[in-house]
Design an enzyme around this catalytic site. Structure first.
Site, mmCIF file in Angstrom:
data_model
loop_
_atom_site.group_PDB
_atom_site.id
_atom_site.type_symbol
_atom_site.label_atom_id
_atom_site.label_comp_id
_atom_site.label_asym_id
_atom_site.label_seq_id
_atom_site.Cartn_x
_atom_site.Cartn_y
_atom_site.Cartn_z
ATOM 1 N N ASP A 146 0.824 -1.208 0.000
ATOM 2 C CA ASP A 146 0.000 0.000 0.000
ATOM 3 C C ASP A 146 0.857 1.257 0.000
ATOM 4 O O ASP A 146 2.093 1.190 0.141
ATOM 5 C CB ASP A 146 -0.946 -0.005 1.216
ATOM 6 C CG ASP A 146 -0.281 -0.519 2.490
ATOM 7 O OD1 ASP A 146 0.945 -0.387 2.614
ATOM 8 O OD2 ASP A 146 -0.995 -1.054 3.352
ATOM 9 N N ASN B 233 -7.375 -3.331 14.504
ATOM 10 C CA ASN B 233 -8.801 -3.483 14.162
ATOM 11 C C ASN B 233 -9.029 -4.609 13.148
ATOM 12 O O ASN B 233 -10.103 -4.717 12.581
ATOM 13 C CB ASN B 233 -9.367 -2.168 13.617
ATOM 14 C CG ASN B 233 -8.785 -1.795 12.268
ATOM 15 O OD1 ASN B 233 -7.820 -2.412 11.808
ATOM 16 N ND2 ASN B 233 -9.353 -0.800 11.614
ATOM 17 N N HIS C 215 -7.350 -5.123 10.295
ATOM 18 C CA HIS C 215 -7.070 -4.868 8.871
ATOM 19 C C HIS C 215 -5.796 -5.577 8.423
ATOM 20 O O HIS C 215 -4.905 -5.862 9.228
ATOM 21 C CB HIS C 215 -7.046 -3.363 8.541
ATOM 22 C CG HIS C 215 -5.840 -2.608 8.998
ATOM 23 N ND1 HIS C 215 -5.869 -1.277 9.333
ATOM 24 C CD2 HIS C 215 -4.548 -2.981 9.151
ATOM 25 C CE1 HIS C 215 -4.668 -0.870 9.660
ATOM 26 N NE2 HIS C 215 -3.849 -1.884 9.569
ATOM 27 N N GLU D 238 -9.758 -1.921 5.522
ATOM 28 C CA GLU D 238 -10.413 -1.662 6.801
ATOM 29 C C GLU D 238 -11.720 -2.469 6.885
ATOM 30 O O GLU D 238 -12.169 -3.026 5.886
ATOM 31 C CB GLU D 238 -10.706 -0.162 6.919
ATOM 32 C CG GLU D 238 -9.458 0.727 6.824
ATOM 33 C CD GLU D 238 -8.568 0.696 8.083
ATOM 34 O OE1 GLU D 238 -8.631 -0.278 8.862
ATOM 35 O OE2 GLU D 238 -7.785 1.657 8.259
HETATM 36 P P1 PGA Z 1 2.208 -2.462 12.867
HETATM 37 O O1 PGA Z 1 1.032 -2.250 11.839
HETATM 38 O O2 PGA Z 1 3.071 -3.548 12.308
HETATM 39 O O3 PGA Z 1 2.921 -1.131 12.900
HETATM 40 O O4 PGA Z 1 1.590 -2.836 14.177
HETATM 41 C C1 PGA Z 1 0.380 -3.343 11.297
HETATM 42 C C2 PGA Z 1 -0.731 -2.865 10.369
HETATM 43 O O5 PGA Z 1 -1.390 -1.870 10.681
HETATM 44 O O6 PGA Z 1 -0.952 -3.510 9.333
#
Ligand code: PGA
Length: 265
Positions: A65, A134, A136, A141
């Site tokens: 992304d 959450n 994702h 999302e």
């Molecule tokens: P993080 O993020 O590795 O910084 O916890 C993971 C994500 O949001 O996909």
């Protein structure tokens, strides 16, 4: 799904690096993730490369992304971040490290072009994934279509808050991103999701044991024919069938390599 539980984040990273290393040996096209979770894995891979054990010269890479509105040279762009934390330290050709252009004038067209670029490259062999608190994966999302392709996503306020640590204020965090879709991720040959720390325990439980649901986009991995979920003890704490996953992990058949595939002869 294969669930692997290790005592600490460093061991998770070593296991993930071993799988990615096996793929690199095959000249695989790698799907790379940004965020904090894969950093230790990248450090392990860089160390193996420096010891002469690994080469990425035959590999291509696609990022999951990119923030809409950030030019590739913006310090917080994922284009820049992945170079800083990983690809500029190994022998992958810089022009083979792809990401959507967040500054494209028509981001929705850029998203479709990126999807096509992945298809034209023959698809992603191994897709590394983090997990949002959450649920994702990439920037898909809650309520994302389980068959979505690369597109523009509006970031959840929770995601904006989680990522504010990389910017000087929450207001600076972009509100939209171009993200590979859940359908795009499902088409990868092997999906490798890493989650560490207790903040991820609930999302891990929903991903592994919850119903397949767009409310937890990561649960789409239940449909993936080859998904590996590597977690530390803290992230595994909410799993009801933990003992069974440990049993499977300690009863791996001899023919299976670290990536779950038959060993190379
Ligand atoms: P993080 O993020 O590795 O910084 O916890 C993971 C994500 O949001 O996909």
């Amino acid at each position: 799904m294969e669930i692997l539980i290790y005592p600490a984040a460093q061991v998770v990273a070593r296991a993930a690096a071993e799988m990615i290393g096996l793929s690199a040996q095959r000249g695989a096209t790698l799907g790379l993730a940004t965020g904090a979770t894969p950093l230790l894995t990248y450090q392990e891979l860089i160390a193996s490369y420096r010891r002469g054990e690994l080469s990425f010269a035959q590999s291509k890479a696609f990022l999951l992304d990119e923030y809409v509105g950030l030019a590739p040279n913006h310090p917080q762009s994922y284009h820049q971040t992945i170079r800083e934390v990983f690809t500029s330290h190994i022998d992958i050709d810089d022009s083979a490290v792809h990401s959507p252009d967040g500054a494209a004038e028509r981001p929705w067209e850029q998203a479709q072009e990126y999807e096509q670029l992945i298809i034209d490259a023959g698809g992603i062999d191994l897709q590394l994934l983090g997990l949002g608190t959450n649920g994702h994966i990439a920037f898909n999302e809650p309520a994302t279509s389980l068959s979505s392709t690369t597109r523009i996503e509006t970031l959840h306020p929770q995601t904006v808050a989680d990522n504010a640590r990389y910017f000087s204020s929450v207001a600076e965090v972009p509100t939209h991103a171009i993200t590979q879709g859940l359908g795009t991720i499902l088409r990868s040959g092997h999906a490798l999701l890493l989650a560490t720390g207790k903040a991820k325990a609930e999302a891990v439980e929903r991903l592994v044991e919850g119903p397949l649901s767009a409310s937890c986009p990561a649960s789409v991995l239940q449909l993936h024919p080859h998904a590996t979920i590597i977690v530390d003890e803290a992230a595994a704490a909410g799993l009801a069938n933990l003992d069974y996953y440990r049993y499977v992990q300690t009863h791996r058949p001899d023919w299976q390599g670290a990536d779950g595939l038959p060993r190379l002869v």
